[in-house]
Enzyme design. Structure first.
Site, PDB file in Angstrom:
ATOM      1  N   SER A 111      88.389  23.491  73.221  1.00  0.00           N
ATOM      2  CA  SER A 111      87.409  24.496  72.800  1.00  0.00           C
ATOM      3  C   SER A 111      87.692  25.892  73.333  1.00  0.00           C
ATOM      4  CB  SER A 111      86.001  24.073  73.226  1.00  0.00           C
ATOM      5  OG  SER A 111      85.854  24.115  74.633  1.00  0.00           O
ATOM      6  N   LYS A 136      82.950  27.624  79.154  1.00  0.00           N
ATOM      7  CA  LYS A 136      82.933  28.502  77.980  1.00  0.00           C
ATOM      8  C   LYS A 136      82.982  29.952  78.468  1.00  0.00           C
ATOM      9  CE  LYS A 136      81.880  24.981  75.194  1.00  0.00           C
ATOM     10  NZ  LYS A 136      82.812  24.437  74.173  1.00  0.00           N
TER      11      LYS A 136
END
Length: 278
Positions: free
Chosen positions: A42, A119
């Site tokens: 990701s 993230k």
């Protein structure tokens, strides 16, 4: 008799040494740096599957989330940070707390599952975040995006979980070249970083998210292959992340392996050792 006493004393000293080592390691992991393996794609191409880094826990101060979770299904261990430090949970505050900055790459606890995620911090408290036609917009202004060529990787199973990459030029057979369009995105404040594009999909066209006070909005750099704040945490995404759930900032990749195990030395990516996280 003396020999038995000496042997008994040696065993006691060995146990003491192990206990002291565990205590020191626990303090190091709780207050200074936490090791973290990148399990998914990701955050490509900033972070690759198999990157190993230490998370700087001093960056944002300390909360219940600073306590380590010990999860080892093979041995029946599932000790959550709340089981150890849950008494400090609930006020969304931190000891010696420092505000994170937009663009930081952050490890945090998922608000529902409690699992550690990594993230990039996109939205600060009060921000209005939207993605329109694949372009991030912050407080009504699109961010600057410039083409930066193509990110290439081999189309094969990656890491211990044997995850296959998604390809913009797919479907691609085993051993083929998997491509993704690469761009440089510049956030308000001047932080520039790489993002990848795979396809036109729902996450490229969102409604406006208003970040609540005391919360943050996160997105993966591999924008079309990331469950992040664009999806509610009750629907499998991340949603808005409370301040107290931040664990620390990722500053540098220490080691990287492209194989199923770090012991497979022929899969080591030596060009990523000690690489700064931008």
């Amino acid at each position: 008799m003396a020999t038995e006493e000496k042997k008994s004393g040696g065993i006691v000293e060995t146990i003491k040494t192990i206990v002291y080592a565990l205590l020191i390691a626990g303090v190091f992991r709780t207050f200074l740096f936490q090791p973290f393996w990148i399990p998914s794609g990701s955050m490509k191409d900033t972070l690759l599957i198999g990157d190993f880094l230490f998370v700087n826990k001093m960056a944002y101060g300390y909360s219940y989330a600073s306590c380590p979770s010990i999860i080892a299904p093979r041995f029946g261990l599932n000790i959550d940070a709340k089981d150890i430090c849950g008494i400090f949970d609930g006020d969304n505050k931190r000891l010696f707390g420092s505000e994170p900055e937009r663009g930081d790459v952050v490890v945090f606890r998922h608000p529902v599952s409690g699992r550690d995620f990594i993230k990039r911090l996109i939205g600060l408290p009060g921000d209005k975040i939207q993605v329109r036609d694949g372009v991030l917009s912050i407080n009504g202004t699109p961010v600057q995006v410039e083409p930066d060529g193509v990110f290439e990787e081999v189309a094969e199973a990656q890491g211990p979980q044997r995850l296959r990459p998604r390809c913009e030029n797919g479907p691609v057979g085993d051993g083929g070249t998997c491509n993704k369009s690469k761009f440089i995105e510049t956030l308000p404040g001047g932080v520039s970083h790489s993002i990848l594009n795979i396809d036109d999909q729902g996450s490229d066209h969102t409604s406006v998210y208003v970040v609540p006070e005391g919360h943050y909005f996160f997105m993966g750099d591999n924008r079309d292959n990331s469950l992040d704040s664009r999806v509610s945490n009750l629907s499998g995404g991340v949603g808005f992340v409370p301040f107290e759930n931040l664990i620390g900032r990722a500053d540098r990749v220490m080691f990287s392996s492209a194989g199923r195990s770090m012991l497979f030395f022929w899969t080591w990516r030596s060009d990523r050792f000690f690489k700064a996280v931008d």
